[in-house]
Design a protein around this motif. Sequence first.
Motif, PDB file in Angstrom:
ATOM      1  N   ALA A   1      31.526  86.850 -31.665  1.00 38.24           N
ATOM      2  CA  ALA A   1      32.777  86.237 -31.201  1.00 38.24           C
ATOM      3  C   ALA A   1      33.016  86.529 -29.726  1.00 38.24           C
ATOM      4  O   ALA A   1      33.514  85.678 -28.979  1.00 38.24           O
ATOM      5  CB  ALA A   1      33.947  86.747 -32.038  1.00 38.24           C
ATOM      6  N   ALA A   2      32.649  87.746 -29.278  1.00 41.24           N
ATOM      7  CA  ALA A   2      32.825  88.096 -27.864  1.00 41.24           C
ATOM      8  C   ALA A   2      31.951  87.211 -26.981  1.00 41.24           C
ATOM      9  O   ALA A   2      32.387  86.706 -25.930  1.00 41.24           O
ATOM     10  CB  ALA A   2      32.510  89.568 -27.640  1.00 41.24           C
ATOM     11  N   TYR A   3      30.692  87.041 -27.376  1.00 45.51           N
ATOM     12  CA  TYR A   3      29.804  86.156 -26.601  1.00 45.51           C
ATOM     13  C   TYR A   3      30.367  84.727 -26.539  1.00 45.51           C
ATOM     14  O   TYR A   3      30.378  84.082 -25.484  1.00 45.51           O
ATOM     15  CB  TYR A   3      28.407  86.134 -27.237  1.00 45.51           C
ATOM     16  CG  TYR A   3      27.520  87.277 -26.837  1.00 45.51           C
ATOM     17  CD1 TYR A   3      27.362  87.633 -25.495  1.00 45.51           C
ATOM     18  CD2 TYR A   3      26.807  88.018 -27.792  1.00 45.51           C
ATOM     19  CE1 TYR A   3      26.534  88.695 -25.129  1.00 45.51           C
ATOM     20  CE2 TYR A   3      25.975  89.074 -27.443  1.00 45.51           C
ATOM     21  CZ  TYR A   3      25.856  89.399 -26.090  1.00 45.51           C
ATOM     22  OH  TYR A   3      25.035  90.435 -25.716  1.00 45.51           O
ATOM     23  N   CYS A   4      30.826  84.229 -27.660  1.00 44.48           N
ATOM     24  CA  CYS A   4      31.370  82.860 -27.706  1.00 44.48           C
ATOM     25  C   CYS A   4      32.632  82.737 -26.858  1.00 44.48           C
ATOM     26  O   CYS A   4      32.834  81.742 -26.153  1.00 44.48           O
ATOM     27  CB  CYS A   4      31.657  82.457 -29.157  1.00 44.48           C
ATOM     28  SG  CYS A   4      30.184  82.303 -30.181  1.00 44.48           S
ATOM     29  N   ARG A   5      33.492  83.771 -26.938  1.00 50.60           N
ATOM     30  CA  ARG A   5      34.739  83.730 -26.158  1.00 50.60           C
ATOM     31  C   ARG A   5      34.483  83.720 -24.659  1.00 50.60           C
ATOM     32  O   ARG A   5      35.205  83.078 -23.895  1.00 50.60           O
ATOM     33  CB  ARG A   5      35.593  84.943 -26.535  1.00 50.60           C
ATOM     34  CG  ARG A   5      36.854  85.119 -25.690  1.00 50.60           C
ATOM     35  CD  ARG A   5      37.701  86.269 -26.216  1.00 50.60           C
ATOM     36  NE  ARG A   5      36.982  87.526 -26.219  1.00 50.60           N
ATOM     37  CZ  ARG A   5      36.889  88.339 -25.153  1.00 50.60           C
ATOM     38  NH1 ARG A   5      37.457  87.991 -23.997  1.00 50.60           N
ATOM     39  NH2 ARG A   5      36.232  89.486 -25.236  1.00 50.60           N
ATOM     40  N   LEU A   6      33.435  84.405 -24.225  1.00 47.63           N
ATOM     41  CA  LEU A   6      33.140  84.536 -22.803  1.00 47.63           C
ATOM     42  C   LEU A   6      32.215  83.429 -22.290  1.00 47.63           C
ATOM     43  O   LEU A   6      31.713  83.494 -21.174  1.00 47.63           O
ATOM     44  CB  LEU A   6      32.515  85.900 -22.521  1.00 47.63           C
ATOM     45  CG  LEU A   6      33.420  87.100 -22.818  1.00 47.63           C
ATOM     46  CD1 LEU A   6      32.642  88.396 -22.733  1.00 47.63           C
ATOM     47  CD2 LEU A   6      34.606  87.111 -21.861  1.00 47.63           C
TER      48      LEU A   6
ATOM     49  N   GLY B   1      29.217  82.199 -23.649  1.00 46.66           N
ATOM     50  CA  GLY B   1      27.778  82.462 -23.720  1.00 46.66           C
ATOM     51  C   GLY B   1      27.178  82.009 -25.029  1.00 46.66           C
ATOM     52  O   GLY B   1      26.743  82.854 -25.833  1.00 46.66           O
ATOM     53  N   PRO B   2      27.101  80.680 -25.290  1.00 46.61           N
ATOM     54  CA  PRO B   2      26.512  80.246 -26.564  1.00 46.61           C
ATOM     55  C   PRO B   2      25.026  80.588 -26.684  1.00 46.61           C
ATOM     56  O   PRO B   2      24.528  80.777 -27.797  1.00 46.61           O
ATOM     57  CB  PRO B   2      26.737  78.720 -26.557  1.00 46.61           C
ATOM     58  CG  PRO B   2      26.904  78.359 -25.119  1.00 46.61           C
ATOM     59  CD  PRO B   2      27.550  79.533 -24.469  1.00 46.61           C
ATOM     60  N   LEU B   3      24.306  80.722 -25.562  1.00 46.30           N
ATOM     61  CA  LEU B   3      22.874  81.041 -25.640  1.00 46.30           C
ATOM     62  C   LEU B   3      22.641  82.461 -26.153  1.00 46.30           C
ATOM     63  O   LEU B   3      21.877  82.650 -27.123  1.00 46.30           O
ATOM     64  CB  LEU B   3      22.219  80.827 -24.279  1.00 46.30           C
ATOM     65  CG  LEU B   3      20.711  81.046 -24.239  1.00 46.30           C
ATOM     66  CD1 LEU B   3      20.008  80.088 -25.205  1.00 46.30           C
ATOM     67  CD2 LEU B   3      20.174  80.849 -22.811  1.00 46.30           C
ATOM     68  N   PRO B   4      23.252  83.505 -25.568  1.00 46.33           N
ATOM     69  CA  PRO B   4      23.079  84.847 -26.164  1.00 46.33           C
ATOM     70  C   PRO B   4      23.660  84.929 -27.565  1.00 46.33           C
ATOM     71  O   PRO B   4      23.157  85.698 -28.408  1.00 46.33           O
ATOM     72  CB  PRO B   4      23.807  85.772 -25.182  1.00 46.33           C
ATOM     73  CG  PRO B   4      24.710  84.900 -24.383  1.00 46.33           C
ATOM     74  CD  PRO B   4      24.044  83.567 -24.322  1.00 46.33           C
ATOM     75  N   ALA B   5      24.723  84.138 -27.844  1.00 44.58           N
ATOM     76  CA  ALA B   5      25.271  84.136 -29.198  1.00 44.58           C
ATOM     77  C   ALA B   5      24.242  83.573 -30.176  1.00 44.58           C
ATOM     78  O   ALA B   5      24.088  84.081 -31.306  1.00 44.58           O
ATOM     79  CB  ALA B   5      26.560  83.313 -29.238  1.00 44.58           C
ATOM     80  N   ARG B   6      23.516  82.515 -29.755  1.00 49.53           N
ATOM     81  CA  ARG B   6      22.485  81.927 -30.620  1.00 49.53           C
ATOM     82  C   ARG B   6      21.370  82.947 -30.884  1.00 49.53           C
ATOM     83  O   ARG B   6      20.888  83.087 -32.018  1.00 49.53           O
ATOM     84  CB  ARG B   6      21.930  80.673 -29.946  1.00 49.53           C
ATOM     85  CG  ARG B   6      20.699  80.058 -30.612  1.00 49.53           C
ATOM     86  CD  ARG B   6      21.043  79.524 -31.992  1.00 49.53           C
ATOM     87  NE  ARG B   6      19.868  78.929 -32.621  1.00 49.53           N
ATOM     88  CZ  ARG B   6      19.552  77.632 -32.533  1.00 49.53           C
ATOM     89  NH1 ARG B   6      20.325  76.810 -31.825  1.00 49.53           N
ATOM     90  NH2 ARG B   6      18.503  77.163 -33.149  1.00 49.53           N
ATOM     91  N   ARG B   7      20.952  83.682 -29.832  1.00 48.94           N
ATOM     92  CA  ARG B   7      19.908  84.698 -30.015  1.00 48.94           C
ATOM     93  C   ARG B   7      20.365  85.802 -30.976  1.00 48.94           C
ATOM     94  O   ARG B   7      19.602  86.271 -31.828  1.00 48.94           O
ATOM     95  CB  ARG B   7      19.521  85.298 -28.664  1.00 48.94           C
ATOM     96  CG  ARG B   7      18.680  84.365 -27.804  1.00 48.94           C
ATOM     97  CD  ARG B   7      17.973  85.151 -26.711  1.00 48.94           C
ATOM     98  NE  ARG B   7      18.917  85.754 -25.790  1.00 48.94           N
ATOM     99  CZ  ARG B   7      19.287  85.214 -24.630  1.00 48.94           C
ATOM    100  NH1 ARG B   7      18.776  84.042 -24.259  1.00 48.94           N
ATOM    101  NH2 ARG B   7      20.141  85.825 -23.845  1.00 48.94           N
ATOM    102  N   LEU B   8      21.636  86.219 -30.837  1.00 49.46           N
ATOM    103  CA  LEU B   8      22.165  87.245 -31.731  1.00 49.46           C
ATOM    104  C   LEU B   8      22.188  86.754 -33.168  1.00 49.46           C
ATOM    105  O   LEU B   8      21.815  87.484 -34.105  1.00 49.46           O
ATOM    106  CB  LEU B   8      23.569  87.647 -31.279  1.00 49.46           C
ATOM    107  CG  LEU B   8      24.323  88.624 -32.189  1.00 49.46           C
ATOM    108  CD1 LEU B   8      23.562  89.946 -32.307  1.00 49.46           C
ATOM    109  CD2 LEU B   8      25.739  88.867 -31.659  1.00 49.46           C
TER     110      LEU B   8
END
Length: 789
Positions: A55-60, A62-69
């Motif tokens: 959720a933190a990645y998405c809020r900031l 960063g969909p790419l690091p969120a996808r990797r996570l």
Amino acid sequence: MPPPPPPPPPFPSLDAFYLHLLRACTSLRHAAAVHAHIARAHPAASLFLRNTLLAAYCRLGGPLPARRLLDEMPRRNAVSFNLLIDAYSREGLAPLSLETLARARRAGVGVDRFSYAAALAACSRAGHLRAGRAVHALAVLDGLSSGVFVSNSLVSMYSKCGEMGEARRVFDVAEERDDVSWNSLVSGYVRAGAREEMVRVFAMMRRGGMGLNSFALGSVIKCCSGRGDGTMDIAEAVHGCVIKAGLDSDVFLVSAMIDMYAKKGALVEAAALFRSVQEPNVVMFNTMIAGFCRTETVIGKEVASEALTLYSEVQSRGMQPTEFTFSSVLRACNLAGYLEFGKQIHGQVIKYTFQEDDFIGSVLIDLYFNSGCMEDGFRCFRSSPKHDIVTWTAMVSGCVQNELHEKALSLFHESLGAGLKPDLFTISSVMNACASLAVARAGEQIQCFATKSGFDRFTVMGNSCVHMYARSGDVDAATRRFQEMESHDVVSWSAVISCHAQHGCARDALHFFDEMVDAKVVPNEITFLGVLTACSHGGLVDEGLRYYETMNKDYGLSPTIKHCTCVVDLLGRAGRLADAEAFISNSIFHADPVIWRSLLASCRIHRDLERGQLVANRIMELEPTSSASYVILYNMYLDAGELSLASKTRDLMKQRGVKKEPGLSWIELKCGVHSFVAGDKSHPESSAIYTKLEEMLSRIEKLATTDTEISKREQNLMNCHSEKLAVALGMIHLPQSAPIRVMKNLRVCRDCHSTMKLISKSENREIILRDPIRFHHFRDGSCSCADYW
């Protein structure tokens, strides 16, 4: 003994600790640092903690690091996928959002209503109707489409994609509806411009007992802001609903209602609503000031003064003006012609450091150009740190308005060199410059540019092309462009009618007028001006008088000075000078020198010296410093052989300090535009031009006759008039098949007119000469004007 100390607070759980850290992150770099710490210290972190990191990645953003996570997570649930679906949706990556939804369904994690709502939002933002329908089908398969949360998302998606029929069907079959359902449908109808449907739904909403909020009422007010018939009653009804709902103090709604009344021209109601607010803010002031400056409103000194008074009140209340405040009040100064007030506001703009605002800069340029302060306008343009297309367009249109047509073309080329993409209004202004200069070659290039840019389909662009070709002397090209247009408005019809009228094609002009009436397009003053001009140039007296009566009787249009002048010219051409004089005497424009000057020209043509002298004296009383009347009177005496009276007229001009505007003629060739004055020898090809002119004059000398005893010196001056020099240059450079098109700023003299007819016959060439009154088409020794101009 003292009581024992309280036990220390329990150490926060691991998830709560990292949750606090992740909520405090303000950048992707911070979130990545927390992620690294979790990966090293707690490799077996809980699903909750991993979802929190996701959720933190998405809020900031960063969909790419969120996808990797998400790919690395050993366990995932619907929340994990929903976070990424929503993140892709907010970033405008609809395909990736839909791909993630499909992945969640394949993973069997149990997609829920939030999954579909996020996917539908992605389709709405991207306008992907087909994908939205696919998501709709999946929601039906999963049994989630009837829930209020998903059905609201479906209504919103279909309405934003322009499918109001589908949106209404989803709304009607929904098992449950809330405020969001109704608001989504209302706003959809507003967006589609379906005012009647919006009113019906709003009435159903009220009858159903649904509560009104500022969002729903704001949408309805926006729909009522148009100027369509019948919306005033609806606007007042909505105003009543606002009061009943207790929202009449809502800043957003009050500003919207003020704007609504102002756009409908109901300034009294708008002002009353504004004054009913005890503590209006700057947004309300901006709305009210802008309301006084609507183009739909008749702008006068009183209305502009109200706008300036409101601006003074903004200052007296200690409010901070915004860029919208300044742009609106400057527009008021512009429309009312308050240059000095505008300069003071300009000083305020600099004080509040808004001089770099592009829109304010363009309004200031308009203000100075409309007031004729060209240097101030150029100074505003040069002082602006950045120039967008709005600023360039203001400069181009300002130059056209002040007859700096060559400068307008130069600025247009500069804007292209700066890498800016012109809009429709820029190109239309440039086309008007080409029309005024009568440079058809440059106009054709602009038309090609408009076609490549996709602007040729717009009616306003077609109108500009018709006007350009007509003013350049190519009536056939103007007619072709008119026929190629997909739709015609009153400007289109007026342009093609005026084109044929100016070129002496009277019957063709009236034929187009009949087609216009059959097409159910209502003519305006410009249309009838073209019709009356056609009748005048074609000698159609009875038809012209009938159209003049029709203008007011059938269409309720009051004749202007130009229409009355056409009637005088119509009667004068037919030799009915007494009727023309009686018409002037009974007209409300009997004190205008323009209408009398038309009668004076007719007196010259029909050699009515006595009446001409009386009319000339009348004009000189009304307008003693205008050179046109003296020139007509001088030529009339010259035609009648009254050389002494002609000489006295010239002496009278000298005594009164009246100077004749120098004649200027120009011709467009492949190598550019070439201009001449009488006796001009500055052209690089001057020697060849005069040689060619002498050859042509010698060939027509035997055909020429002289009606008056003109001195050798005057004859020599006539032989080197500017239009003759331009024609000689055209003869040198243009092929035999090409017509020679020459433009002149003054009326062609009788000697040049006769010479052009003879040259057209002896050289077997078509010569098209434009003067301020009309076009002269010389072919085989005759002119389209039938020797009356």
